[in-house]
Design an enzyme around this catalytic site. Structure first.
Site, PDB file in Angstrom:
ATOM      1  N   HIS A 176       5.225   6.113  11.374  1.00 23.61           N
ATOM      2  CA  HIS A 176       4.747   6.103  10.191  1.00 23.61           C
ATOM      3  C   HIS A 176       3.635   7.317   9.820  1.00 23.61           C
ATOM      4  CE1 HIS A 176       3.310   4.308   6.565  1.00 23.61           C
ATOM      5  NE2 HIS A 176       2.886   3.153   7.001  1.00 23.61           N
ATOM      6  N   ARG A 198      11.176   3.813   3.318  1.00 28.63           N
ATOM      7  CA  ARG A 198      11.076   2.883   4.404  1.00 28.63           C
ATOM      8  C   ARG A 198      12.248   2.194   4.590  1.00 28.63           C
ATOM      9  NH1 ARG A 198       5.623  -0.860   4.553  1.00 28.63           N
ATOM     10  NH2 ARG A 198       4.843   1.132   5.128  1.00 28.63           N
ATOM     11  N   LYS A 212      25.199  -4.004  -1.308  1.00 25.02           N
ATOM     12  CA  LYS A 212      26.915  -3.906  -1.332  1.00 25.02           C
ATOM     13  C   LYS A 212      27.374  -3.248  -0.100  1.00 25.02           C
ATOM     14  CE  LYS A 212      26.477  -3.471  -6.293  1.00 25.02           C
ATOM     15  NZ  LYS A 212      26.871  -2.524  -7.426  1.00 25.02           N
ATOM     16  N   ARG A 220       0.753  -1.161  -0.250  1.00 18.93           N
ATOM     17  CA  ARG A 220       0.146   0.077   0.019  1.00 18.93           C
ATOM     18  C   ARG A 220       0.866   1.097   0.119  1.00 18.93           C
ATOM     19  NH1 ARG A 220      -3.186  -3.139   1.379  1.00 18.93           N
ATOM     20  NH2 ARG A 220      -1.546  -3.977   2.457  1.00 18.93           N
ATOM     21  N   THR A 221       2.079   1.429   0.896  1.00 19.39           N
ATOM     22  CA  THR A 221       2.597   2.793   1.243  1.00 19.39           C
ATOM     23  C   THR A 221       3.357   3.147  -0.244  1.00 19.39           C
ATOM     24  OG1 THR A 221       2.576   2.233   3.363  1.00 19.39           O
ATOM     25  CG2 THR A 221       3.802   4.124   2.317  1.00 19.39           C
TER      26      THR A 221
HETATM   27  C1  NCD Z   1       1.458  -0.587   8.032  1.00 25.95           C
HETATM   28  C2  NCD Z   1       2.875  -0.511   8.411  1.00 25.95           C
HETATM   29  O1  NCD Z   1       3.809  -0.709   7.388  1.00 25.95           O
HETATM   30  O2  NCD Z   1       3.368  -0.280   9.360  1.00 25.95           O
HETATM   31  N1  NCD Z   1       1.223  -0.841   6.773  1.00 25.95           N
HETATM   32  C3  NCD Z   1       1.023   0.230   6.060  1.00 25.95           C
HETATM   33  O3  NCD Z   1       1.930   1.081   5.552  1.00 25.95           O
HETATM   34  N2  NCD Z   1      -0.414   0.306   5.676  1.00 25.95           N
HETATM   35  C4  NCD Z   1       0.849  -1.639   9.132  1.00 25.95           C
HETATM   36  C5  NCD Z   1       1.321  -3.028   9.035  1.00 25.95           C
HETATM   37  O4  NCD Z   1       2.464  -3.228   8.215  1.00 25.95           O
HETATM   38  O5  NCD Z   1       1.016  -3.462   9.762  1.00 25.95           O
END
Ligand code: NCD
Length: 306
Positions: free
Chosen positions: A129, A101, A80, A51-52
């Site tokens: 997040h 991320r 590397k 999703r993100t």
């Molecule tokens: C969340 C995350 O990555 O922290 N997911 C997301 O970005 N929608 C929640 C999760 O992974 O449980």
């Protein structure tokens, strides 16, 4: 130049403006379709995501921009041994804005210090997040009509769930928000948030183990999955993973207008039979995630759309 590491990097007024912009994008998407033409977003994902990453990419494509990046550490020079500081210096030459991320807490912050483009924290370990929080706030404000004056239950893995940590920090800035923290003993909210954020700011909260004991009073229920990747041993995960399962029976105990949110991915914590309940808004929430990321990209790139 601004970065987004933490939901508190935006003031309440800035956040309101950003959510207004996201609602305007939702209402008039074509007005924004060319606003980032010629701009590039880099998505640097050292940890899995559906999703993100894709919602960031969809957001930039909807704005007429383009995207580049990688979706796992193995397919980048991190394999590397390259540091995030070096990677971001290079990416700064290729893109106008970046979403990162990383499994290590603070990695996007380290990157932002060496970056000449805005860096967005797209999740750092069990820490923060912020763009999920923007998504959650937009969902709540759009569907509930207000931010504040409600009781929210946060249920599941409150220890490792970074979405919960960020959301609590953002919500304490609004009036009359009561928190019910629903988790097994072993997955309780870390002291840094319970004491360092909730108690320190004199917030009303209580802790529960059973979802049934909390659900009747909730206006919002925020479900989370048990964060398997942050457990040290698989046995503990297996013991915890099905601790909560929201099903039709439990939904009968809830208010008629209680909304169920979930950052997704869902594992077993919400039975699929709940999906058709009008109070289940987690798939709508994923759609709001695109609008709010479009608004964030425009804001950080300082693009004005008349
Ligand atoms: C969340 C995350 O990555 O922290 N997911 C997301 O970005 N929608 C929640 C999760 O992974 O449980």
């Amino acid at each position: 130049m601004r970065h987004l590491m933490n939901p508190l990097d935006l003031s309440v007024e800035e956040l309101d403006q950003l959510l207004d912009l996201a609602n305007d994008i939702e209402a008039h998407p074509s007005r924004y379709a060319h606003s980032c033409e010629g701009k590039k977003l880099a998505t640097l994902f050292y940890e899995p995501s559906t999703r993100t990453r894709l919602s960031f990419e969809a957001a930039m494509l909807n704005l007429g921009g383009s995207v580049l990046g990688f979706s796992s550490a193995d397919s980048s020079s991190a394999a590397k041994g390259e540091s995030v500081s070096d990677t971001i210096r290079v990416i700064s030459c290729y893109a106008d804005i970046c979403a990162m991320r990383h499994p290590k807490e603070g990695a996007p912050l380290v990157a932002s210090m060496k970056s000449s483009i805005p860096v967005i924290n797209a999740g750092d370990g069990g820490h923060q997040h912020p763009t999920q929080t923007l998504t959650d706030l937009l969902t709540i404000r759009s569907l509930k009509g207000r931010l504040g004056d409600f009781t929210i239950g946060l249920c599941g893995d409150l220890k490792f769930g970074r979405t919960v940590h960020s959301l609590i920090q953002a919500l304490i800035r609004y009036q009359n928000v009561h928190f019910v923290l629903i988790s097994p003993e072993e997955l309780r909210l870390p002291d840094s948030i319970r004491d360092g954020v909730l108690r320190k700011n004199n917030q009303v909260f209580r802790e529960e183990v059973r979802l049934e004991d909390a659900i009747p009073e909730l206006d919002l229920l925020y479900m989370t999955r048990v964060q398997r990747e942050r457990f040290f041993n698989e046995e503990d995960y297996i013991r915890m993973k099905d601790f909560y399962i929201l099903d039709r029976e439990k939904m009968k105990l809830a208010k008629e207008d209680m909304l169920v949110l979930h950052p997704l991915p869902r594992v077993n914590e919400i039975s699929t039979e709940v999906d058709d309940d009008p109070r289940a808004v987690y798939f709508k929430q994923a759609q709001y995630g695109v609008y709010v990321r479009m608004a964030l990209i425009l804001t950080l790139l300082e693009v004005k759309v008349c």
